[in-house]
Design an enzyme around this catalytic site. Structure first.
Site, PDB file in Angstrom:
ATOM      1  N   HIS A 189     -74.719  70.854  61.603  1.00 18.29           N
ATOM      2  CA  HIS A 189     -74.675  71.969  62.407  1.00 18.29           C
ATOM      3  C   HIS A 189     -73.183  72.340  62.857  1.00 18.29           C
ATOM      4  O   HIS A 189     -72.945  73.588  63.011  1.00 18.29           O
ATOM      5  CB  HIS A 189     -75.501  71.540  63.736  1.00 18.29           C
ATOM      6  CG  HIS A 189     -75.651  72.717  64.781  1.00 18.29           C
ATOM      7  ND1 HIS A 189     -76.271  74.029  64.530  1.00 18.29           N
ATOM      8  CD2 HIS A 189     -74.878  72.766  65.955  1.00 18.29           C
ATOM      9  CE1 HIS A 189     -76.020  74.626  65.624  1.00 18.29           C
ATOM     10  NE2 HIS A 189     -74.941  73.820  66.357  1.00 18.29           N
ATOM     11  N   ARG A 297     -80.485  85.739  51.717  1.00 21.15           N
ATOM     12  CA  ARG A 297     -81.569  84.439  51.640  1.00 21.15           C
ATOM     13  C   ARG A 297     -82.364  84.873  52.709  1.00 21.15           C
ATOM     14  O   ARG A 297     -82.171  84.375  53.932  1.00 21.15           O
ATOM     15  CB  ARG A 297     -80.854  83.276  51.844  1.00 21.15           C
ATOM     16  CG  ARG A 297     -79.830  82.846  50.598  1.00 21.15           C
ATOM     17  CD  ARG A 297     -79.365  81.434  51.019  1.00 21.15           C
ATOM     18  NE  ARG A 297     -78.753  80.678  49.778  1.00 21.15           N
ATOM     19  CZ  ARG A 297     -77.404  80.723  49.366  1.00 21.15           C
ATOM     20  NH1 ARG A 297     -76.857  81.387  50.321  1.00 21.15           N
ATOM     21  NH2 ARG A 297     -77.018  80.142  48.401  1.00 21.15           N
ATOM     22  N   ARG A 333     -83.363  88.608  48.522  1.00 27.60           N
ATOM     23  CA  ARG A 333     -84.105  87.733  47.566  1.00 27.60           C
ATOM     24  C   ARG A 333     -85.164  87.543  48.102  1.00 27.60           C
ATOM     25  O   ARG A 333     -85.391  87.282  49.322  1.00 27.60           O
ATOM     26  CB  ARG A 333     -83.170  86.588  47.227  1.00 27.60           C
ATOM     27  CG  ARG A 333     -83.767  85.500  46.540  1.00 27.60           C
ATOM     28  CD  ARG A 333     -83.147  84.229  46.208  1.00 27.60           C
ATOM     29  NE  ARG A 333     -82.978  83.409  47.474  1.00 27.60           N
ATOM     30  CZ  ARG A 333     -82.188  82.418  47.503  1.00 27.60           C
ATOM     31  NH1 ARG A 333     -81.536  82.259  46.062  1.00 27.60           N
ATOM     32  NH2 ARG A 333     -82.220  81.803  48.565  1.00 27.60           N
ATOM     33  N   GLU A 432     -80.976  81.729  37.107  1.00 30.50           N
ATOM     34  CA  GLU A 432     -80.445  80.269  37.530  1.00 30.50           C
ATOM     35  C   GLU A 432     -80.984  79.015  36.691  1.00 30.50           C
ATOM     36  O   GLU A 432     -80.965  78.008  37.256  1.00 30.50           O
ATOM     37  CB  GLU A 432     -80.651  80.269  39.395  1.00 30.50           C
ATOM     38  CG  GLU A 432     -82.160  80.619  39.697  1.00 30.50           C
ATOM     39  CD  GLU A 432     -82.357  80.577  41.208  1.00 30.50           C
ATOM     40  OE1 GLU A 432     -81.196  80.106  41.803  1.00 30.50           O
ATOM     41  OE2 GLU A 432     -83.150  81.198  41.641  1.00 30.50           O
ATOM     42  N   ASN A 455     -75.520  77.714  41.567  1.00 28.97           N
ATOM     43  CA  ASN A 455     -75.772  76.553  42.349  1.00 28.97           C
ATOM     44  C   ASN A 455     -76.929  75.898  41.416  1.00 28.97           C
ATOM     45  O   ASN A 455     -76.774  74.577  41.450  1.00 28.97           O
ATOM     46  CB  ASN A 455     -76.370  76.616  43.697  1.00 28.97           C
ATOM     47  CG  ASN A 455     -75.459  77.435  44.510  1.00 28.97           C
ATOM     48  OD1 ASN A 455     -74.203  77.345  44.132  1.00 28.97           O
ATOM     49  ND2 ASN A 455     -75.599  77.950  45.714  1.00 28.97           N
ATOM     50  N   ASP A 456     -77.995  76.695  41.241  1.00 34.53           N
ATOM     51  CA  ASP A 456     -78.966  76.046  40.547  1.00 34.53           C
ATOM     52  C   ASP A 456     -78.486  75.832  39.037  1.00 34.53           C
ATOM     53  O   ASP A 456     -79.031  74.943  38.313  1.00 34.53           O
ATOM     54  CB  ASP A 456     -80.441  76.831  40.704  1.00 34.53           C
ATOM     55  CG  ASP A 456     -81.070  76.216  41.906  1.00 34.53           C
ATOM     56  OD1 ASP A 456     -80.915  75.045  42.224  1.00 34.53           O
ATOM     57  OD2 ASP A 456     -81.362  77.002  42.781  1.00 34.53           O
ATOM     58  N   ARG A 466     -77.885  68.630  42.471  1.00 35.32           N
ATOM     59  CA  ARG A 466     -76.757  69.243  43.405  1.00 35.32           C
ATOM     60  C   ARG A 466     -76.756  68.483  44.540  1.00 35.32           C
ATOM     61  O   ARG A 466     -75.751  68.766  45.434  1.00 35.32           O
ATOM     62  CB  ARG A 466     -76.579  70.841  43.361  1.00 35.32           C
ATOM     63  CG  ARG A 466     -78.198  71.407  44.501  1.00 35.32           C
ATOM     64  CD  ARG A 466     -78.232  72.833  43.934  1.00 35.32           C
ATOM     65  NE  ARG A 466     -78.119  73.555  45.428  1.00 35.32           N
ATOM     66  CZ  ARG A 466     -78.766  74.694  45.483  1.00 35.32           C
ATOM     67  NH1 ARG A 466     -79.611  75.481  44.567  1.00 35.32           N
ATOM     68  NH2 ARG A 466     -78.452  75.225  46.684  1.00 35.32           N
ATOM     69  N   CYS A 503     -74.112  85.069  42.482  1.00 37.10           N
ATOM     70  CA  CYS A 503     -74.344  84.730  44.228  1.00 37.10           C
ATOM     71  C   CYS A 503     -74.218  83.503  44.249  1.00 37.10           C
ATOM     72  O   CYS A 503     -74.490  82.719  45.648  1.00 37.10           O
ATOM     73  CB  CYS A 503     -75.585  85.285  44.629  1.00 37.10           C
ATOM     74  SG  CYS A 503     -77.094  84.973  44.064  1.00 37.10           S
TER      75      CYS A 503
HETATM   76  C1  PEP Z   1     -78.128  79.665  43.574  1.00 38.24           C
HETATM   77  O1  PEP Z   1     -79.159  78.941  43.022  1.00 38.24           O
HETATM   78  O2  PEP Z   1     -76.943  79.936  42.727  1.00 38.24           O
HETATM   79  C2  PEP Z   1     -78.657  80.314  44.851  1.00 38.24           C
HETATM   80  C3  PEP Z   1     -77.674  81.343  45.134  1.00 38.24           C
HETATM   81  O3  PEP Z   1     -79.632  80.079  45.362  1.00 38.24           O
HETATM   82  P1  PEP Z   1     -79.641  78.852  46.501  1.00 38.24           P
HETATM   83  O4  PEP Z   1     -78.563  78.409  46.509  1.00 38.24           O
HETATM   84  O5  PEP Z   1     -80.282  79.380  47.670  1.00 38.24           O
HETATM   85  O6  PEP Z   1     -80.833  78.074  45.806  1.00 38.24           O
HETATM   86 MG    MG Z   2     -81.102  79.114  43.654  1.00 43.78          MG
END
Ligand code: PEP
Ligand code: MG
Length: 571
Positions: A189, A297, A333, A432, A455-456, A466, A503
């Site tokens: 936090h 998000r 999203r 993703e 990220n995914d 991750r 993103c």
């Molecule tokens: C991603 O997966 O890159 C993404 C932006 O979504 P999140 O991090 O919310 O899974």
């Molecule tokens: Mg994602």
């Protein structure tokens, strides 16, 4: 020097303000019959004071951080209205002839234990709330002052074991220059708060509290994760210099705020957008020069509550974002829940591999009631700005068609009811899942745009969780396989006359900027504070140079080679 975790960038030098816990003495002796009424009165007074304190904290939190973040204090207030809980304490004072603080501690302990043994994770976490409330009441009974960051009169560096949501909600933001705490990691936090306030922070420092006194001179180096207490003259001068350089760098970045993200030769211009979680984040996005929101998000609207948000609640949030950012565009999203993100009030199956499971669009296509409410709220809000919709975790064209069929029903319905909405609203998907990246040519026919969720995408492409620190060295955005997938997506969208954004965190990673620019990425969406840094790099390159780097990167054998190619350009 004390080493911790660099939680929020920047350098600050200032006087320590130590948030120390006072020792609490609980009198466990028996009391006389006459004293019972006095103790019950003390308890009632402590409850009344706690309500007043919490009302104030909630108000401030709502003003500064938004309704959703203030929700936690409603839960605390509700506990103070719970007569079953409060009567148990009163009964214990009477039955056992003990002091209010002792009776309270005993009852709270039982409640904490009870909650800690509950299977449901959400309810289990409520044990922390009961502890918070218990502490507050005991301190009120014993007249122990609650140290607070609310009424500071000079600039300070806050030193604490950890900062709770009530500490940061009450904090006087004009006077707090930096944080250093003993607890916490990069996603704690305190760290998240510091980054959103854009103040330097170091967390996870061992023994910091016992070594620091109020008024000590402290240096917080949030770039490297160092804290210095009462530094020698040489260190102090060195850091005065570093702080100046850093301020100059920030100033330089600020100058870029209203300049376009175009290459030095003006041959290529891209869009830099911000990722947000709540309407409140729009201010930071605009301050950093975001040209739009590339990822809103919406999960946060669904979290920290006990039931699904209504269409009206969602409509208000989406409308607020649409209006704050207009005429810029906002990509909303649709709900991306599942994986590591659970909703306590929604029955989710126990899964062996939740990241490969019933999540995001997969869940929403099964629970169309949830998606339909969200789409309707978004479409209604689309009359107030420029909104776009994006579906998460798409793996094939059928999913897009199914979601779009539902969207069409929503539109037809609004049409019949004469409710205005944007008829031109664009619909895209997150790429993703590697499968989606590979068949981007097929999916491009179904959408207006792509946004690559690295990220995914990275975790699925390289098969690296991750969140798992044991294999974090394998989580590599510049892996050649990832770059090739990104290229495939961008090329497929361009061939179909569509555009591609990104993103995931990679969009804000300056090491990747020259390559992504050279690959032809159209939009980069990132945490707002990263926008100026990425813009600076784009403006320092020619498009040809970026394309050369990208071409070489695509032929490189490994990430190290790719990193060298890219870093050579701006270091
Ligand atoms: C991603 O997966 O890159 C993404 C932006 O979504 P999140 O991090 O919310 O899974
Ligand atoms: Mg994602």
């Amino acid at each position: 020097m004390i080493k911790g975790i660099a939680a929020s960038p920047g350098i600050e030098i200032g006087k320590a303000y130590v948030l120390k816990e006072y020792p609490i003495f609980i009198d466990k002796n028996k009391i006389s019959g006459e004293e019972i009424a006095v103790e019950i009165k003390k308890l009632n007074q402590a409850i009344a004071e706690a309500k007043e304190q919490l009302e104030k904290i909630r108000e401030q939190a709502e003003k500064e951080m938004g309704t959703d973040k203030a929700e936690i204090f409603n839960a605390h207030l509700m506990m103070l209205e719970d007569e079953v809980f409060l009567n148990e304490i009163r009964d214990k004072i009477k039955a056992e002839s003990i002091r209010a603080e002792y009776a309270l501690t005993l009852v709270v302990e039982v409640y904490i234990e009870m909650f800690q043994n509950i299977e449901d994770e959400y309810l289990r976490e409520r044990a922390a709330d009961i502890k918070d409330i218990g502490d507050r009441l005991v301190k009120n009974i014993l007249h122990i002052p609650m140290q607070s960051l609310a009424n500071l009169s000079a600039e300070v560096i806050v030193i604490a074991k950890d900062l709770t949501p009530s500490d940061t909600a009450q904090m006087d933001k004009d006077f707090v220059r930096a944080f250093a705490t003993e607890m916490g990691g990069r996603t704690s936090h305190t760290a998240i708060m510091a980054r959103s306030l854009e103040i330097p922070a170091v967390v996870g420092t061992v023994d910091l509290l016992s070594k620091t006194h109020n008024g000590d001179c402290v240096i917080v180096d949030g770039n490297n994760g160092f804290v210095y207490l009462n530094p020698d003259e040489q260190t102090l001068q060195h850091y005065v210099q570093l702080r100046e350089e850093y301020q100059a760098y920030l100033q330089e970045l600020k100058q870029l705020k209203d300049l376009p993200a175009e290459t030095k030769d003006k041959a290529r211009k891209v869009e830099l957008a911000a990722n947000i979680g709540t309407p409140k984040d729009c201010a930071g996005a605009l301050n950093n020069g975001a040209e739009g929101i590339g990822l809103y998000r919406t999960e946060f609207l669904y979290m920290d509550r006990s039931e699904l948000p209504t269409e009206e609640e969602q409509f208000e949030a989406y409308k607020a974002v649409a209006e704050a950012m207009a005429p810029r565009s906002v990509i909303i999203r649709t709900l991306d829940i599942g994986g590591d993100k659970k909703l306590p009030y929604l029955e989710m199956p126990e899964e062996l591999n939740p990241f490969l499971g019933w999540r995001a669009i997969r869940m929403c296509l099964d629970r169309q009631d949830i998606l339909q409410t969200q789409l309707r709220a978004i479409m209604r809000a689309s009359a107030y700005g420029k909104l776009r919709i994006m579906y998460p975790m798409i793996s094939n064209a059928t999913e897009i068609r199914k979601a779009n069929a539902l969207l069409q029903q929503v539109k037809d319905n609004l049409e019949q009811q004469g409710i205005p909405y944007d008829r031109e609203l664009e619909v895209g998907i997150m790429v993703e899942i590697p499968a989606a990246a590979v068949i981007a040519d097929l999916l491009a026919k179904e959408v207006d745009f792509f946004s690559i969720g690295t990220n995914d995408l990275i975790q699925y492409t390289i098969a690296v969780d991750r969140m798992n620190e044991h294999i974090s060295h394998l989580y590599e955005p510049l892996h050649p396989a990832v770059l090739r997938l990104i290229k495939n997506v961008i090329d497929a969208s361009h061939r179909a006359g569509k555009w591609t954004g990104m993103c995931g965190e990679m969009a804000g990673d300056v090491t990747a900027t020259p390559i992504l620019l050279g690959l032809g990425l159209d939009e980069f969406s990132m945490s707002a504070a990263s926008i100026p840094r990425v813009k600076k790099i784009i403006r320092s390159l020619t498009y040809q140079k970026a394309r050369d780097i990208a071409q070489k990167a695509l032929k490189a054998e490994n990430a190290e080679e790719i990193r060298e190619l890219s870093q050579g350009e701006f270091c």
